[in-house]
Motif scaffolding. Structure first.
Motif, PDB file in Angstrom:
ATOM      1  N   ASN A   1      -6.011  -7.999  -3.051  1.00 36.17           N
ATOM      2  CA  ASN A   1      -5.236  -6.806  -3.456  1.00 36.17           C
ATOM      3  C   ASN A   1      -4.570  -6.965  -4.822  1.00 36.17           C
ATOM      4  O   ASN A   1      -3.484  -6.431  -5.063  1.00 36.17           O
ATOM      5  N   ASP A   2      -5.220  -7.724  -5.716  1.00 37.64           N
ATOM      6  CA  ASP A   2      -4.710  -7.917  -7.084  1.00 37.64           C
ATOM      7  C   ASP A   2      -3.258  -8.417  -7.066  1.00 37.64           C
ATOM      8  O   ASP A   2      -2.401  -7.932  -7.796  1.00 37.64           O
ATOM      9  N   ILE A   3      -3.012  -9.404  -6.210  1.00 34.16           N
ATOM     10  CA  ILE A   3      -1.641  -9.904  -6.030  1.00 34.16           C
ATOM     11  C   ILE A   3      -1.096 -10.562  -7.301  1.00 34.16           C
ATOM     12  O   ILE A   3       0.090 -10.493  -7.601  1.00 34.16           O
ATOM     13  N   VAL A   4      -1.985 -11.209  -8.078  1.00 27.12           N
ATOM     14  CA  VAL A   4      -1.568 -11.813  -9.357  1.00 27.12           C
ATOM     15  C   VAL A   4      -2.090 -10.928 -10.482  1.00 27.12           C
ATOM     16  O   VAL A   4      -3.269 -10.965 -10.814  1.00 27.12           O
ATOM     17  N   ASN A   5      -1.212 -10.096 -11.037  1.00 28.54           N
ATOM     18  CA  ASN A   5      -1.562  -9.306 -12.222  1.00 28.54           C
ATOM     19  C   ASN A   5      -0.499  -9.521 -13.294  1.00 28.54           C
ATOM     20  O   ASN A   5       0.442 -10.310 -13.092  1.00 28.54           O
ATOM     21  N   PHE A   6      -0.625  -8.853 -14.405  1.00 35.45           N
ATOM     22  CA  PHE A   6       0.290  -9.117 -15.519  1.00 35.45           C
ATOM     23  C   PHE A   6       1.744  -8.867 -15.118  1.00 35.45           C
ATOM     24  O   PHE A   6       2.629  -9.676 -15.400  1.00 35.45           O
ATOM     25  N   ALA A   7       1.994  -7.742 -14.438  1.00 32.39           N
ATOM     26  CA  ALA A   7       3.367  -7.361 -14.080  1.00 32.39           C
ATOM     27  C   ALA A   7       3.965  -8.325 -13.053  1.00 32.39           C
ATOM     28  O   ALA A   7       5.111  -8.768 -13.199  1.00 32.39           O
ATOM     29  N   SER A   8       3.195  -8.659 -11.991  1.00 32.21           N
ATOM     30  CA  SER A   8       3.731  -9.535 -10.938  1.00 32.21           C
ATOM     31  C   SER A   8       3.975 -10.944 -11.474  1.00 32.21           C
ATOM     32  O   SER A   8       4.978 -11.580 -11.142  1.00 32.21           O
TER      33      SER A   8
ATOM     34  N   LEU B   1       0.826 -13.842 -18.270  1.00 29.56           N
ATOM     35  CA  LEU B   1      -0.465 -14.226 -17.696  1.00 29.56           C
ATOM     36  C   LEU B   1      -1.429 -14.747 -18.759  1.00 29.56           C
ATOM     37  O   LEU B   1      -2.219 -15.655 -18.507  1.00 29.56           O
ATOM     38  N   THR B   2      -1.370 -14.167 -19.956  1.00 29.63           N
ATOM     39  CA  THR B   2      -2.278 -14.579 -21.034  1.00 29.63           C
ATOM     40  C   THR B   2      -1.634 -15.606 -21.961  1.00 29.63           C
ATOM     41  O   THR B   2      -2.214 -15.967 -22.979  1.00 29.63           O
ATOM     42  N   GLY B   3      -0.439 -16.082 -21.622  1.00 34.84           N
ATOM     43  CA  GLY B   3       0.313 -16.969 -22.518  1.00 34.84           C
ATOM     44  C   GLY B   3      -0.299 -18.343 -22.693  1.00 34.84           C
ATOM     45  O   GLY B   3      -0.194 -18.943 -23.757  1.00 34.84           O
ATOM     46  N   THR B   4      -0.934 -18.856 -21.651  1.00 31.90           N
ATOM     47  CA  THR B   4      -1.532 -20.193 -21.732  1.00 31.90           C
ATOM     48  C   THR B   4      -2.675 -20.310 -20.727  1.00 31.90           C
ATOM     49  O   THR B   4      -2.739 -19.541 -19.751  1.00 31.90           O
ATOM     50  N   GLY B   5      -3.565 -21.265 -20.950  1.00 32.69           N
ATOM     51  CA  GLY B   5      -4.793 -21.396 -20.165  1.00 32.69           C
ATOM     52  C   GLY B   5      -4.612 -21.541 -18.658  1.00 32.69           C
ATOM     53  O   GLY B   5      -5.306 -20.862 -17.890  1.00 32.69           O
ATOM     54  N   PRO B   6      -3.718 -22.438 -18.171  1.00 33.72           N
ATOM     55  CA  PRO B   6      -3.566 -22.611 -16.717  1.00 33.72           C
ATOM     56  C   PRO B   6      -3.260 -21.313 -15.965  1.00 33.72           C
ATOM     57  O   PRO B   6      -3.729 -21.125 -14.837  1.00 33.72           O
ATOM     58  N   ASN B   7      -2.495 -20.419 -16.584  1.00 35.01           N
ATOM     59  CA  ASN B   7      -2.195 -19.129 -15.939  1.00 35.01           C
ATOM     60  C   ASN B   7      -3.474 -18.333 -15.694  1.00 35.01           C
ATOM     61  O   ASN B   7      -3.649 -17.698 -14.647  1.00 35.01           O
TER      62      ASN B   7
ATOM     63  N   TRP C   1      -0.229  -2.907 -19.828  1.00 38.44           N
ATOM     64  CA  TRP C   1      -0.287  -3.981 -18.836  1.00 38.44           C
ATOM     65  C   TRP C   1       0.775  -3.793 -17.745  1.00 38.44           C
ATOM     66  O   TRP C   1       0.498  -3.919 -16.563  1.00 38.44           O
ATOM     67  N   PHE C   2       1.994  -3.503 -18.177  1.00 35.57           N
ATOM     68  CA  PHE C   2       3.093  -3.379 -17.216  1.00 35.57           C
ATOM     69  C   PHE C   2       2.954  -2.145 -16.326  1.00 35.57           C
ATOM     70  O   PHE C   2       3.314  -2.178 -15.150  1.00 35.57           O
ATOM     71  N   SER C   3       2.449  -1.057 -16.905  1.00 36.64           N
ATOM     72  CA  SER C   3       2.424   0.216 -16.162  1.00 36.64           C
ATOM     73  C   SER C   3       1.112   0.460 -15.415  1.00 36.64           C
ATOM     74  O   SER C   3       0.976   1.466 -14.727  1.00 36.64           O
ATOM     75  N   ARG C   4       0.143  -0.456 -15.525  1.00 30.91           N
ATOM     76  CA  ARG C   4      -1.137  -0.242 -14.824  1.00 30.91           C
ATOM     77  C   ARG C   4      -0.946  -0.255 -13.310  1.00 30.91           C
ATOM     78  O   ARG C   4      -1.445   0.610 -12.599  1.00 30.91           O
ATOM     79  N   HIS C   5      -0.238  -1.254 -12.833  1.00 29.93           N
ATOM     80  CA  HIS C   5      -0.029  -1.374 -11.381  1.00 29.93           C
ATOM     81  C   HIS C   5       1.342  -2.022 -11.154  1.00 29.93           C
ATOM     82  O   HIS C   5       1.440  -3.202 -10.790  1.00 29.93           O
ATOM     83  N   PRO C   6       2.449  -1.278 -11.400  1.00 30.90           N
ATOM     84  CA  PRO C   6       3.786  -1.886 -11.321  1.00 30.90           C
ATOM     85  C   PRO C   6       4.153  -2.372  -9.922  1.00 30.90           C
ATOM     86  O   PRO C   6       4.956  -3.289  -9.771  1.00 30.90           O
ATOM     87  N   GLY C   7       3.601  -1.758  -8.889  1.00 27.69           N
ATOM     88  CA  GLY C   7       3.890  -2.195  -7.523  1.00 27.69           C
ATOM     89  C   GLY C   7       4.854  -1.273  -6.799  1.00 27.69           C
ATOM     90  O   GLY C   7       4.583  -0.822  -5.690  1.00 27.69           O
ATOM     91  N   PHE C   8       5.983  -0.942  -7.454  1.00 30.16           N
ATOM     92  CA  PHE C   8       6.984  -0.075  -6.800  1.00 30.16           C
ATOM     93  C   PHE C   8       6.651   1.411  -6.942  1.00 30.16           C
ATOM     94  O   PHE C   8       7.159   2.243  -6.194  1.00 30.16           O
ATOM     95  N   VAL C   9       5.831   1.772  -7.949  1.00 25.33           N
ATOM     96  CA  VAL C   9       5.346   3.159  -8.099  1.00 25.33           C
ATOM     97  C   VAL C   9       3.859   3.106  -8.449  1.00 25.33           C
ATOM     98  O   VAL C   9       3.335   2.049  -8.774  1.00 25.33           O
ATOM     99  N   LYS C  10       3.201   4.264  -8.389  1.00 25.61           N
ATOM    100  CA  LYS C  10       1.786   4.319  -8.786  1.00 25.61           C
ATOM    101  C   LYS C  10       1.668   4.155 -10.297  1.00 25.61           C
ATOM    102  O   LYS C  10       2.399   4.778 -11.056  1.00 25.61           O
ATOM    103  N   GLY C  11       0.731   3.334 -10.726  1.00 23.52           N
ATOM    104  CA  GLY C  11       0.523   3.114 -12.151  1.00 23.52           C
ATOM    105  C   GLY C  11      -0.433   4.122 -12.755  1.00 23.52           C
ATOM    106  O   GLY C  11      -1.000   4.969 -12.052  1.00 23.52           O
ATOM    107  N   TRP C  12      -0.637   4.026 -14.081  1.00 25.07           N
ATOM    108  CA  TRP C  12      -1.498   4.989 -14.779  1.00 25.07           C
ATOM    109  C   TRP C  12      -2.954   4.890 -14.319  1.00 25.07           C
ATOM    110  O   TRP C  12      -3.679   5.887 -14.323  1.00 25.07           O
TER     111      TRP C  12
END
Length: 587
Positions: free
Chosen positions: A259-266, A238-244, A344-355
């Motif tokens: 619902n935060d559909i676009v986050n680092f993990a997704s 997500l932070t790799g380049t400007g358009p993202n 970043w990955f564990s904040r809101h993984p989607g399949f389980v509750k994140g930290w």
């Protein structure tokens, strides 16, 4: 004669674009004095300025702050809030971590270590350069990655050329000695053969010109692979380049209840497999076009290392040796970098509750990806660059001078990162460019321009969604060759959002391919800074880049179309029109 006649006019090109564009478009807000028309007026002017770069991109990005309030489109307060919102803070935090990695040469250590592991056979060497460049571009800027990698590639190629030249000279010297001996023997038995080779000289070896051509082609392939891998690698995070970041910000702007559909993990789950596929196809294409598919020669199946390969390996080893053992500061930066990725990955993984949900009440609602990014950035300004020395209250007097010197030193040394370094290396222009884009998207939605555009595009509903996504990807891939990647995404994504609402397809079905295609600037040296850096080394002509870049654009659009229609569908539920898109577009 025509160019000579036009030359005086070209002097006034910038002046004409700068002043005539607003004047020629002035009838729009005057004849149609609605908020939609006034907003469109400013957006068109900014689009022209961004495409022609008559003034710096960042300066154009500041226009909404002045003209939206003056024209009554939005208040100054509303516009200014967009310039440092949550997405921009995520970008700034990620960049500060990237700057610390650059500052302590950690990226170079990673690059050299991977290259030494993969080996120096031509095909593997190219693959190694591409893997390293793509991986580093995921975390630090594409420009910085290319600027670091190209000198390493150049040093390896130079050493290989020097070694080949030395070996050739030795072979020629040996060959000439042998030829003289053979001539003396032949003179005794057959005097008529002397005219074939006179004065003991060997005729030019026809292979030498072929080898030179091959060497040039290898140089082109090896340098091109770096800038292409940098652009491809930046799409994976997500932070790799400007358009993202533009997509992330505009999704939050246009669809606040998404619902935060676009986050680092997704994003990583969708874009990383696409990046791997593109990288492999790009590598195969560059292999075919510059080195050929000679497996024995390229891969060295069952063969020993040649002198050139040994020389290349020695260059990499020497560069690695210069870095010395990993320092305390490098280890700390690596630790912070790994911690940030895990957060970043564990904040809101989607399949389980994140930290965020488990540790904090209503954390999912309050904490976004910008929080861990800025937290790690803060730690980089606090953690020491040197290991702290613990001195007891009753130090031994074995070396009183040394002890006294240690006591005078502060317990914590200088931090891992200094603000002056960040201020110098931070691309503030991109931060403003992102802010300007978010201001445009917000004004488009609030003025009603987005709804009007959506209504005009209703006839597109008869076209299959996959065809719409493919055509839009091709348009963006061509457009981004002439315009900044971030500016391209900023201009087109709100339009794609309106179109998706009008034809009732998931907004991400067209916005995701559009975002990724904005990074496919492969054809021209001016298209993106990595291309310009590689072109400046003189191995590549514009025509070489255009030929390779056309196929790279086709590969990119093919991969994106495949991704959005396979694993992208279940990941983002693209087959249904979401309620959050419906409710926000009707507001």
């Amino acid at each position: 004669m025509a160019p000579t006649c036009l030359r005086p006019l070209l002097r006034y090109r910038s002046f004409a674009i700068l002043f005539l564009t607003p004047l020629l478009l002035l009838p729009l807000p005057v004849a149609v004095p609605t908020p939609e028309a006034k907003c469109a007026y400013i957006i068109i002017i900014m689009a022209v300025y961004w495409c022609t770069e008559v003034i710096p991109l960042a300066v154009t990005s500041l226009m909404p702050v002045v003209f939206f309030p003056l024209l009554g489109v939005q208040s100054s307060k509303s516009v200014c809030l967009q310039y440092l919102n949550d997405t921009n803070m995520l970008f700034v935090g990620g960049l500060i971590v990237a700057i610390s990695v650059e500052q302590w040469n950690l990226h170079k250590r990673i690059a050299l270590r991977v290259l030494l592991i993969l080996g120096v056979k031509p095909a593997l060497l190219m693959l190694g350069f591409m893997i390293v460049t793509a991986f580093l571009s995921m975390w630090i800027s594409n420009t910085a990655t290319t600027a670091m990698m190209v000198p390493i590639v150049q040093a390896v190629l130079d050493q290989m050329d020097n070694t080949e030249y030395d070996v050739t000279m030795m072979e020629q010297a040996t060959g000439q000695t042998n030829t003289v001996i053979e001539l003396e023997e032949k003179n005794a038995s057959d005097p008529t053969s002397v005219h074939v080779i006179s004065n003991g000289q060997v005729p030019d070896d026809p292979r030498s010109s072929e080898e030179k051509k091959m060497r040039k082609r290898i140089c082109k392939g090896m340098t091109l692979c770096v800038c292409y891998a940098a652009s491809i690698g930046g799409t994976a995070t997500l932070t790799g380049t400007g358009p993202n970041m533009v997509l992330k910000g505009q999704m939050n702007q246009l669809y606040p209840n998404n619902n935060d559909i676009v986050n680092f993990a997704s994003w990583f789950g969708f874009a990383f497999p696409n990046m791997i596929l593109m990288l492999v196809l790009a590598w195969l294409w560059l292999q075919c076009s510059f080195m050929g598919l000679n497996f024995k020669k390229s891969w060295g199946c069952g063969t020993e290392r040649t002198a050139k390969e040994k020389a290349a390996y020695n260059v990499l080893k020497a560069e690695m040796k210069k870095l010395g053992p990993i320092s305390y500061a490098e280890f700390n930066v690596l630790l912070m970098f790994v911690l940030l990725v895990l957060l970043w990955f564990s904040r809101h993984p989607g399949f389980v509750k994140g930290w965020a949900t488990r540790l904090f009440p209503e954390g999912e609602k309050y904490i976004t990806d910008s929080a861990p990014a800025v937290f790690i950035a803060l730690l980089l300004f606090i953690l020491p660059a040197n290991k702290p020395k613990f001195i007891g209250w009753n130090p031994s007097m074995s070396d009183p001078e040394q002890t006294e010197e240690d006591i005078k030193k502060p317990f914590l040394s200088a931090p891992l990162l200094d603000w002056n370094v960040v201020q110098r290396k931070m691309p503030w222009s991109i931060v403003l460019l992102l802010g300007g884009g978010f201001a445009l998207a917000d004004a488009s939605a609030n003025s009603g321009l987005s709804a009007w555009l959506g209504h005009q595009m209703t006839p597109l509903g008869s076209i299959p969604p996959w065809a719409i996504a493919t055509v839009l990807s091709l348009i963006i891939a061509v457009f981004t060759e002439c315009t900044s990647n971030v500016a391209t995404a900023t201009l087109f994504l709100p339009v794609f959002s309106s179109m998706a609402a009008s034809v009732k397809i998931h907004p991400l079905y067209v916005m995701l391919p559009g975002t990724l295609s904005a990074s496919f600037a492969f054809m021209l040296p001016v298209a993106t800074p990595p291309n310009a850096i590689v072109f400046s080394y003189g191995h590549i002509r514009v025509l070489d880049m255009v030929r390779s870049g056309i196929v790279m654009n086709i590969i990119g659009v093919f991969c994106v179309t495949l991704a959005i229609n396979t694993w992208g569908r279940p990941m983002f539920e693209l087959d249904t029109f979401p309620t959050w898109a419906n409710s926000t577009t009707n507001q």
